[in-house]
Design an enzyme around this catalytic site. Structure first.
Site, PDB file in Angstrom:
ATOM      1  N   LYS A   5     -19.757  42.346 -42.187  1.00  0.00           N
ATOM      2  CA  LYS A   5     -20.504  42.416 -40.929  1.00  0.00           C
ATOM      3  C   LYS A   5     -19.590  42.135 -39.737  1.00  0.00           C
ATOM      4  CE  LYS A   5     -23.794  42.338 -37.831  1.00  0.00           C
ATOM      5  NZ  LYS A   5     -24.294  43.597 -37.272  1.00  0.00           N
ATOM      6  N   LYS A  35     -18.850  35.630 -29.687  1.00  0.00           N
ATOM      7  CA  LYS A  35     -18.956  34.769 -30.876  1.00  0.00           C
ATOM      8  C   LYS A  35     -18.418  35.514 -32.100  1.00  0.00           C
ATOM      9  CE  LYS A  35     -22.340  35.143 -33.448  1.00  0.00           C
ATOM     10  NZ  LYS A  35     -23.591  35.366 -34.149  1.00  0.00           N
TER      11      LYS A  35
END
Lengths: 294, 294, 294, 294
Positions: D172, D241
């Site tokens: 991911k 992030k």
């Protein structure tokens, strides 16, 4: 010993160098596209109306122009001086230009019976005024021996890079890259320290007085630490010209140069944003600050 | 005036600093994990068997360790000295570490009744041997006044960066970044000049004697110009540790630092290729040369 | 409707395109510097001995050459075809070249009474063989209408970028930059995943079948995931030529392009290391892997 | 077959996924820190007052939170659900988090007698609403077999990356890096084309319909070509992030990743400039445009 000298190009650097030659008592004729600049000179000199008039019967021709184009123009352009040079005259070419430009002018001089020397300098206008320039020199040995005494009157030291006229230009562009890289280094360093609570002036002082106590770090360190770039010492457009020439050298030599890419982009970005007239240090350092939100 | 001093950590830098403190006539107890290193010291000193034994009844505790971990271990780890410190003792922490590590140790010392000062240094082992280090200092003012006379016996100058113990660490990491950036600058510059026909040693000499006449450019310039990195002065793994800590500072401060990224990657690549033991200058400069096919 | 066509340039791409024109029943004359390449063609065609002979009395002249130089040579060089073109003939220029080269050739055609169209293509030799190329087109509207039916016989779609002949070249170079950037993206991504324990082929499969299910990611993804770049589809020297032309466009447009710099350096490094003949995907991906020690 | 399911986290992605599970007829209990979000759901569901209440006697617990912190909080924090889970319950963790976080949670679940699966997804809220997500899955095989039928009710395909729970998280983050890299690619490409006279929308259309006809290029291409980033799909702070987590993976794996550095810096710069709330595509693309003076 008094020499017959022509000096062409009265920019920020040309004026103090020409003045030092005048002060040394040589017979100096001056040419600048905008003649009014010559009013900043004092003492005895002859103001010529054309490059050709300036160089007539001179033994040494100094040129200090903004770029390759300006040099080509004044030397081999429509009203260029090349055909007016006397046989054996020595052209001392101080501009920061592409090595290839020197190679081409060298060939033309050779066919013309005159001699071309590359002689770019390191130092700012104040250093030039004090005859403290560092002078690089390359080209035919015999001519260099004749040129050196004159160059020592305008600089603190002359460094000989051999017989290839391109060599001194390579060195000069390499040095200008190093200066830009130092600006990026200081800009990132001072910003990093500042954003972590330190005073950027104290940081600049510390490094400029200890492990980085060299002119480049002291002088540009002060500008970058104080965020004060007035008066403009060297325009971003001129700095970018040199970054571009250095990139061309890297391409021709098949050499990736990521730090060169980085400073090239800082200057190009400033130009794209309409800030080409600001000092090159401002373009680089503000690029860093702006990315960091300060 | 003779002081009671403990010195912990006898690496390349620790040995000459400890020696200078011994030479100055202080009452010095020494600790190093591998005690055999102490045989390189001469003169009067006490060799302790543990950190706690070393610091017992001392007024000053110097530490010079490889990294944050080693410092934490020797100070607050299982056999750490912290509880053996007498009240009011001053810990002079010379290691290159994260500012945050200093902040945490400072708090622990405060609760313990002792005092923590950050005191990282610039200079190589030879400079340390000659007591010519540049010493940065930050922390409680009163303690700094007591520490300074000692620091002046191991360095040529002491620079005070205020009361925040993190400040001197920020400065040290900032400086190590600047050194790495200078190596990249020289590596690209010398390679650019070499691939355009110049001798890289002559190029290094020129800049090291003129506009870049600072220790960093002179010392590393010689290594990089000669492609000779023996003996290893500072390992790439240690250099990368500092690049990583500086990157962490940049992240925490919300600051992009592309030149820092570049040198970080040079060192990380060397480590990934199994060359972590080579000098950091070699990792950076060979990265540039290798990309250029030389 | 049968047209009189000349096709010049039988490289990897030229052969299948020429074959499709022959297959479509046109009257095709062929020229290639090395005539032996024509033996790969089947069906009816005329093999000319010179560019001029090839284009004589033709209405359409297709060129598909390696670079600007080769195109200039065959068109306006010593034995170029330009003067042999009949009035109103349309030159469909498929090579990947500098926009400026198209602008210059366009002017020459204009003076010559013939018409120049830019028509670079996207797709590899296999796509060309299946007449599935994506074809970009720019230049004079009337000529484009005449050219389109022919182009539709060699591609799956023709995209019109307006009347400026430079436009289709700009688009093609922009696209080649995007392809190189995708290679860097995949190389970093697959290496990142691999070094964190995943199988790079499974990673390539996943992305090529989901959010990145486009030809570029599928085709180059397979090469980069398998580390298998045989046979060479597009040489690094040709890829670098395009990176260089795109960099020139970025410079002329005053635009920093750091990702372009990155892939430019990957290819330049491969060339500097003597690997210019390897596939451009190999040069980019091995650059990433090598830096990561694998 | 009706399952007992808890769904925790009603952000942009959580709401449509939860809705699809409700629509499929399962017995769904919902928890969100701000309960008011549940009013966007329709049909039969139970709104729990705490994570523990939500998961009590459930066989499957889905979590879709903003970051590692939020997930740790809801799972193992003060009011976390971990101790309320029944033995053998399966936690399907869909958040984009550090692989290490999954590894730690996996261990905790193991000791607790429950099972942890990593199951991050690709797709935007609209794709989630249409149950067209691409779902990655890793963890214990038996649990994956039980989870798959449910996952197939919220996505178009489920991809199995093996038994290591970290694997799907690695994938991911790798994918999010690829998406950011594609944005930089398009931003540079469209700006390059635009500054050379083309219409950036036509350029985006061309590539999105031909060699780059994948969802990422089509969707983000439209945003970047139109310079219109409303409504915000994914905030820059969240994108950063992920860039940070990917950088951490690269560091741990000893891998230089210059393109990752580049997009990391684009996002960090936007945050430093106070633009963390804007869409990540805007931060990357405006970074490129701004550097180019447009």
């Amino acid at each position: 010993m008094t020499k017959k000298i022509a000096f062409l190009g009265l920019g920020n650097m040309g004026i103090p160098i020409a003045q030092n030659l005048i002060n040394a008592g040589h017979e100096v004729s001056i040419y600048n596209r905008s003649a009014v600049k010559a009013q900043q000179l004092t003492g005895n000199y002859f103001l010529a109306n054309s490059p050709a008039e300036a160089v007539a019967d001179k033994d040494f021709v100094f040129t200090m122009l903004a770029d390759d184009n300006a040099l080509n123009q004044i030397c081999t352009g429509e009203n260029g001086f090349i055909l007016a040079l006397k046989k054996g005259a020595i052209h001392i070419s101080m501009s920061t230009i592409a090595p290839e430009t020197s190679a081409i002018l060298n060939d033309i001089h050779h066919k013309n019976g005159s001699i071309y020397l590359s002689s770019p300098v390191f130092g700012r206008p104040t250093a030039a005024a004090e005859a403290k320039l560092f002078i690089c020199l390359s080209g035919q040995d015999e001519a260099k021996q004749l040129a050196k005494p004159l160059l020592e009157q305008v600089g603190q030291a002359v460094y000989d890079f051999g017989e290839d006229v391109k060599a001194a230009n390579v060195l000069k562009l390499t040095g200008n890259f190093m200066i830009m890289a130092s600006m990026e280094t200081m800009a990132e360093a001072f910003t990093l320290a500042e954003k972590n609570g330190l005073d950027r002036k104290q940081v600049a002082d510390f490094f400029g007085n200890t492990v980085f106590n060299a002119p480049i770090y002291k002088n540009y360190g002060t500008l970058i630490a104080n965020n004060n770039y007035q008066p403009v010492g060297f325009k971003s457009t001129l700095g970018f010209k040199d970054a571009r020439l250095a990139s061309k050298m890297a391409l021709d030599a098949e050499m990736p140069a990521p730090l060169l890419n980085l400073v090239y982009n800082r200057l190009l970005s400033a130009i794209a944003q309409g800030k080409g007239e600001q000092d090159w240090a401002e373009s680089i350092a503000k690029g860093v600050s702006n990315d960091a939100g300060i």
